[in-house]
Design a protein around this motif. Structure first.
Motif, PDB file in Angstrom:
ATOM      1  N   UNK A 160     -76.335 -15.018 -64.284  1.00 48.92           N
ATOM      2  CA  UNK A 160     -75.420 -15.976 -63.668  1.00 48.92           C
ATOM      3  C   UNK A 160     -74.008 -15.426 -63.567  1.00 48.92           C
ATOM      4  N   UNK A 161     -73.557 -14.767 -64.631  1.00 52.84           N
ATOM      5  CA  UNK A 161     -72.213 -14.171 -64.628  1.00 52.84           C
ATOM      6  C   UNK A 161     -72.116 -13.070 -63.572  1.00 52.84           C
ATOM      7  N   UNK A 162     -73.147 -12.233 -63.498  1.00 57.58           N
ATOM      8  CA  UNK A 162     -73.142 -11.141 -62.510  1.00 57.58           C
ATOM      9  C   UNK A 162     -73.132 -11.691 -61.082  1.00 57.58           C
ATOM     10  N   UNK A 163     -73.977 -12.674 -60.823  1.00 64.34           N
ATOM     11  CA  UNK A 163     -74.046 -13.254 -59.473  1.00 64.34           C
ATOM     12  C   UNK A 163     -72.720 -13.905 -59.106  1.00 64.34           C
ATOM     13  N   UNK A 164     -72.137 -14.654 -60.050  1.00 65.61           N
ATOM     14  CA  UNK A 164     -70.852 -15.303 -59.797  1.00 65.61           C
ATOM     15  C   UNK A 164     -69.764 -14.273 -59.520  1.00 65.61           C
ATOM     16  N   UNK A 165     -69.789 -13.177 -60.278  1.00 68.55           N
ATOM     17  CA  UNK A 165     -68.795 -12.124 -60.080  1.00 68.55           C
ATOM     18  C   UNK A 165     -68.922 -11.463 -58.716  1.00 68.55           C
ATOM     19  N   UNK A 166     -70.146 -11.160 -58.321  1.00 64.60           N
ATOM     20  CA  UNK A 166     -70.377 -10.521 -57.016  1.00 64.60           C
ATOM     21  C   UNK A 166     -69.966 -11.457 -55.886  1.00 64.60           C
ATOM     22  N   UNK A 167     -70.337 -12.722 -55.994  1.00 67.51           N
ATOM     23  CA  UNK A 167     -69.964 -13.698 -54.966  1.00 67.51           C
ATOM     24  C   UNK A 167     -68.448 -13.857 -54.888  1.00 67.51           C
ATOM     25  N   UNK A 168     -67.791 -13.819 -56.047  1.00 68.83           N
ATOM     26  CA  UNK A 168     -66.334 -13.917 -56.073  1.00 68.83           C
ATOM     27  C   UNK A 168     -65.669 -12.745 -55.364  1.00 68.83           C
ATOM     28  N   UNK A 169     -66.188 -11.548 -55.606  1.00 64.92           N
ATOM     29  CA  UNK A 169     -65.636 -10.348 -54.955  1.00 64.92           C
ATOM     30  C   UNK A 169     -65.849 -10.410 -53.442  1.00 64.92           C
ATOM     31  N   UNK A 170     -67.039 -10.818 -53.027  1.00 65.57           N
ATOM     32  CA  UNK A 170     -67.324 -10.956 -51.590  1.00 65.57           C
ATOM     33  C   UNK A 170     -66.373 -11.964 -50.963  1.00 65.57           C
ATOM     34  N   UNK A 171     -66.150 -13.080 -51.654  1.00 65.69           N
ATOM     35  CA  UNK A 171     -65.242 -14.120 -51.161  1.00 65.69           C
ATOM     36  C   UNK A 171     -63.825 -13.577 -50.981  1.00 65.69           C
ATOM     37  N   UNK A 172     -63.370 -12.775 -51.952  1.00 63.04           N
ATOM     38  CA  UNK A 172     -62.018 -12.221 -51.878  1.00 63.04           C
ATOM     39  C   UNK A 172     -61.819 -11.369 -50.630  1.00 63.04           C
ATOM     40  N   UNK A 173     -62.838 -10.611 -50.286  1.00 61.50           N
ATOM     41  CA  UNK A 173     -62.696  -9.735 -49.119  1.00 61.50           C
ATOM     42  C   UNK A 173     -62.929 -10.475 -47.803  1.00 61.50           C
ATOM     43  N   UNK A 174     -63.665 -11.559 -47.848  1.00 61.85           N
ATOM     44  CA  UNK A 174     -63.878 -12.355 -46.632  1.00 61.85           C
ATOM     45  C   UNK A 174     -62.615 -13.085 -46.208  1.00 61.85           C
ATOM     46  N   UNK A 175     -61.751 -13.427 -47.182  1.00 65.18           N
ATOM     47  CA  UNK A 175     -60.541 -14.194 -46.849  1.00 65.18           C
ATOM     48  C   UNK A 175     -59.301 -13.288 -46.790  1.00 65.18           C
ATOM     49  N   UNK A 177     -57.788 -11.909 -44.478  1.00 63.42           N
ATOM     50  CA  UNK A 177     -56.876 -12.153 -43.359  1.00 63.42           C
ATOM     51  C   UNK A 177     -56.397 -13.610 -43.302  1.00 63.42           C
ATOM     52  N   UNK A 178     -56.726 -14.370 -44.326  1.00 64.45           N
ATOM     53  CA  UNK A 178     -56.353 -15.788 -44.331  1.00 64.45           C
ATOM     54  C   UNK A 178     -54.862 -15.966 -44.577  1.00 64.45           C
ATOM     55  N   UNK A 179     -54.305 -17.008 -43.985  1.00 63.43           N
ATOM     56  CA  UNK A 179     -52.883 -17.349 -44.165  1.00 63.43           C
ATOM     57  C   UNK A 179     -52.770 -18.842 -44.451  1.00 63.43           C
ATOM     58  N   UNK A 180     -51.687 -19.243 -45.088  1.00 60.72           N
ATOM     59  CA  UNK A 180     -51.488 -20.661 -45.395  1.00 60.72           C
ATOM     60  C   UNK A 180     -50.002 -20.986 -45.376  1.00 60.72           C
ATOM     61  N   UNK A 181     -49.672 -22.146 -44.832  1.00 63.36           N
ATOM     62  CA  UNK A 181     -48.282 -22.611 -44.824  1.00 63.36           C
ATOM     63  C   UNK A 181     -47.940 -23.369 -46.102  1.00 63.36           C
ATOM     64  N   UNK A 187     -49.384 -18.989 -52.465  1.00 62.50           N
ATOM     65  CA  UNK A 187     -49.274 -18.267 -53.741  1.00 62.50           C
ATOM     66  C   UNK A 187     -50.652 -17.815 -54.230  1.00 62.50           C
ATOM     67  N   UNK A 188     -51.659 -18.683 -54.030  1.00 64.85           N
ATOM     68  CA  UNK A 188     -53.025 -18.330 -54.416  1.00 64.85           C
ATOM     69  C   UNK A 188     -53.526 -17.156 -53.587  1.00 64.85           C
ATOM     70  N   UNK A 189     -53.249 -17.201 -52.280  1.00 62.95           N
ATOM     71  CA  UNK A 189     -53.662 -16.107 -51.395  1.00 62.95           C
ATOM     72  C   UNK A 189     -52.937 -14.807 -51.758  1.00 62.95           C
ATOM     73  N   UNK A 190     -51.703 -14.945 -52.219  1.00 59.65           N
ATOM     74  CA  UNK A 190     -50.953 -13.762 -52.658  1.00 59.65           C
ATOM     75  C   UNK A 190     -51.623 -13.122 -53.875  1.00 59.65           C
ATOM     76  N   UNK A 191     -52.073 -13.956 -54.805  1.00 61.81           N
ATOM     77  CA  UNK A 191     -52.775 -13.447 -55.985  1.00 61.81           C
ATOM     78  C   UNK A 191     -54.074 -12.759 -55.568  1.00 61.81           C
ATOM     79  N   UNK A 192     -54.812 -13.374 -54.632  1.00 65.63           N
ATOM     80  CA  UNK A 192     -56.047 -12.766 -54.143  1.00 65.63           C
ATOM     81  C   UNK A 192     -55.769 -11.411 -53.492  1.00 65.63           C
ATOM     82  N   UNK A 193     -54.678 -11.336 -52.717  1.00 65.57           N
ATOM     83  CA  UNK A 193     -54.313 -10.080 -52.047  1.00 65.57           C
ATOM     84  C   UNK A 193     -53.968  -9.003 -53.069  1.00 65.57           C
TER      85      UNK A 193
END
Length: 332
Positions: A160-175, A177-181, A187-193
């Motif tokens: 479960x930890x491994x799957x969650x970690x992999x999904x989290x990494x995939x999510x980080x790279x999928x977003x 190019x995301x922007x927010x006003x 600030x959250x997107x800045x941390x992800x970047x």
């Protein structure tokens, strides 16, 4: 007032209660387990302490590399001292809030933003959890046939930890190019970047993964040496699994520093492998005690190096933490 007292007292009571329960349940066999200690136990103890110290400097090296990717240049002793102080705070402070001490140290000493400081903590934790889970998956393949059905949750927890970690990494790279006003989302997107920035280079990713694996294998060696000190010829991969489960359970901030929960998890896994209950309990307790005492010793030395301000910082962390972070964010 009472909320603050309960927030500190309840986790401590839980930790003490678990340890008392563990020792009480094997009290009749404690003397037999102690008599099994090998004559050269002082050398084993010294080796465990030395390995603990080395482990913290390996972690310091890894943290230095994480900070370098975030634009903050530090040396290994400084990075190790930051970790020592925050982990020392975690031993006495509930919910792993001591981690945030590191953000204030970086701000004071290196003018690092709180956002970058938080990202460095998050990156360190992600590498820790994923590498620990991977080591657990490898170890469980060696001891799978000896795990009773009621402990099948070991495998589910690790996977479960491994799957969650992999999904989290995939999510980080999928977003990426995301922007927010919205200020908070931005600030959250800045941390992800910044997190992506830490692992953007394949060379850095491999370096951080290998250094994480080295730190955790040293952590396992300390537990294994403690087992040998009690004359227990325990399979190394079983010790790996015990430390993995202990640290995954410890990651849930029920008690300060995972005291009690870590010992219980390690003792249970060692018991599954055939280690007598009393010996398994003493191994788990002494293993964690060695690691915590080395951490506290390093933390005290680090506080002396940083100066009086760092001691005052720890005292007022919970009073001014939110206010200081808000001011930094407003000014950035």
């Amino acid at each position: 007032m009472w909320k603050k007292v309960c927030a500190i007292a309840v986790p401590i009571v839980i930790a003490v209660g678990i340890l008392v329960f563990m020792l009480a349940s094997v009290w009749g066999d404690i003397s037999t387990a102690i008599q099994s200690v090998v004559p050269l136990w002082p050398l084993f103890l010294l080796a465990a302490v030395v390995l603990c110290v080395i482990c913290w400097f390996v972690r310091g090296f890894r943290y230095k590399e994480i900070l370098r990717r975030l634009g903050t240049a530090v040396k290994i002793p400084f990075a190790s001292a930051c970790i020592y102080v925050s982990q020392t705070a975690n031993i006495v402070v509930p919910a792993r809030l001591g981690d945030f001490v590191r953000m204030f140290i970086l701000k004071h000493e290196k003018k690092t933003t709180y956002t970058a400081g938080f990202t460095s903590l998050a990156a360190e934790r992600v590498y820790d959890i994923l590498v620990v889970a991977l080591l657990g998956l490898i170890s469980i393949l060696f001891v799978l046939t000896r795990i009773p059905p009621e402990y099948a949750w070991f495998s589910w927890l690790i996977c479960g930890v491994l799957v969650a970690g992999v999904l989290g990494i995939v999510f980080l790279f999928l977003i990426r190019k995301a922007h927010a006003k919205n200020k908070i989302l931005a600030k959250v997107l800045e941390i992800f970047a910044q997190f992506r920035q830490v692992s953007a280079s394949p060379k850095t990713f491999i370096l951080l993964t290998l250094s994480s694996a080295a730190a955790w294998m040293i952590d396992v060696l300390v537990c294994w040496i403690t087992a040998l000190m009690f004359g227990c010829s325990v399979e190394f991969m079983l010790v790996v699994l015990a430390v993995v489960i202990g640290n995954l359970v410890k990651a849930i901030p029920i008690t300060p520093g995972g005291i009690g929960t870590y010992e219980l998890a390690v003792a249970v896994v060692l018991g599954i492998g055939g280690v007598p209950a009393a010996s398994a309990t003493l191994i788990a307790v002494i293993d964690h005690l060695i690691k915590n005492l080395v951490t506290i010793g390093g933390g005290i030395i680090s506080l002396a190096v940083f100066g009086d301000w760092s001691v005052s910082l720890m005292k007022r962390l919970f009073k001014e933490g939110k206010k200081s972070i808000k001011e930094d964010q407003d000014g950035s």
